[in-house]
Design an enzyme around this catalytic site. Structure first.
Site, short mmCIF file in Angstrom:
data_model
loop_
_atom_site.label_atom_id
_atom_site.label_comp_id
_atom_site.label_asym_id
_atom_site.label_seq_id
_atom_site.Cartn_x
_atom_site.Cartn_y
_atom_site.Cartn_z
N TYR A 23 -6.05 -48.52 -4.45
CA TYR A 23 -5.07 -48.14 -5.72
C TYR A 23 -4.60 -49.29 -6.16
CZ TYR A 23 -6.33 -43.29 -5.44
OH TYR A 23 -7.15 -42.26 -5.25
N TYR B 90 -5.54 -47.14 1.85
CA TYR B 90 -5.33 -46.05 0.83
C TYR B 90 -4.72 -46.95 -0.50
CZ TYR B 90 -3.80 -42.06 -1.96
OH TYR B 90 -3.49 -41.23 -2.86
N TYR B 91 -3.68 -47.43 -0.20
CA TYR B 91 -2.75 -47.94 -1.18
C TYR B 91 -3.34 -49.29 -1.72
CZ TYR B 91 1.12 -44.77 -0.62
OH TYR B 91 1.82 -43.80 -0.44
N GLU B 92 -4.33 -49.82 -0.84
CA GLU B 92 -5.06 -51.02 -1.25
C GLU B 92 -6.05 -50.60 -2.37
OE1 GLU B 92 -4.90 -54.54 1.92
OE2 GLU B 92 -5.93 -52.60 2.33
#
Length: 171
Positions: A142, A138-140
C-alpha cells in the site's frame, strides 16, 4: 466504511470485543484489555467496525514523532530533526471477515482519519511498526516505505493525499 459498517470510536460499554479474533493473540488481547485504558489516558484512539455491537475490525491512532535520521533520506529530506507523525499502532480484522478484501478498506479508513487529523494538527508522516515481515510486506503493498533494517514503515501525507485524488474523503 466497508461492508455497510461505518467506523466508530471504540466504546467498551457499547462495542463487544469479547469474541474478536484476528489470529494474533496480542492484537486480540490489546483490544479487550488496553484500548479503553489507552483512550482514557489519551495515548491512542481506537476505531472499530461493528456488526450490531460485535467488533469485527479495529485500528488505533496516536500522535507520534520520528527522528529525521531514522527514516529513508528522501522521506526525511527538508523536514525538521523530529518529524511530526501519526502512528497506526494497531490494525486488525476479525477472522470472520478476512479473505474478503476488507483489509485494504480498513487501512483506507485509518488513512482517511489520519488525513482528517492533519487538517487540525500538523503531521508529515504516518508510521507503522509491523509485527513481522509478512505484515511489513502488506504495508509496502500500500505504498509504505520500510526503514532499512527494521519493521518500521512510513508514508508521507502528500502521497496519501494523492491516493485520494488530492481531496479529503468523507468520514
Amino acid at each position: 466504511m466497508a461492508d455497510g459498517l461505518p467506523s466508530e470510536r471504540f466504546e467498551p460499554e457499547v462495542h463487544d470485543a469479547s469474541e474478536f479474533t484476528c489470529g494474533v493473540n496480542v492484537m486480540d488481547a490489546w483490544l479487550r484489555d488496553n484500548a479503553a485504558d489507552a483512550a482514557r489516558r489519551r495515548t491512542s484512539t481506537t476505531w472499530v467496525w461493528a456488526d450490531d455491537s460485535r467488533v469485527v475490525a479495529y485500528y488505533s491512532l496516536s500522535g507520534h514523532k520520528v527522528a529525521r535520521g531514522e527514516v529513508p533520506r528522501d522521506i526525511g529530506r527538508g523536514g525538521p530533526q523530529e518529524i511530526p507523525a501519526v502512528l497506526i499502532g494497531k490494525l486488525a480484522l476479525d477472522q470472520s471477515r478476512q479473505g474478503q478484501g476488507l483489509g485494504g478498506l480498513l487501512l483506507a479508513d485509518a488513512l482517511t482519519r489520519f488525513l482528517a487529523a492533519t487538517q487540525i494538527v500538523a503531521a508529515r508522516l504516518v508510521v507503522v511498526d509491523a509485527l513481522d515481515d509478512d505484515v511489513a510486506r502488506y504495508y509496502e503493498h500500500y505504498g509504505f516505505d520500510r526503514v532499512p533494517g527494521s519493521l518500521r514503515l512510513v508514508r508521507r501525507v502528500s502521497s496519501i493525499e494523492a491516493d485520494f485524488g488530492g481531496t479529503l474523503p468523507g468520514l
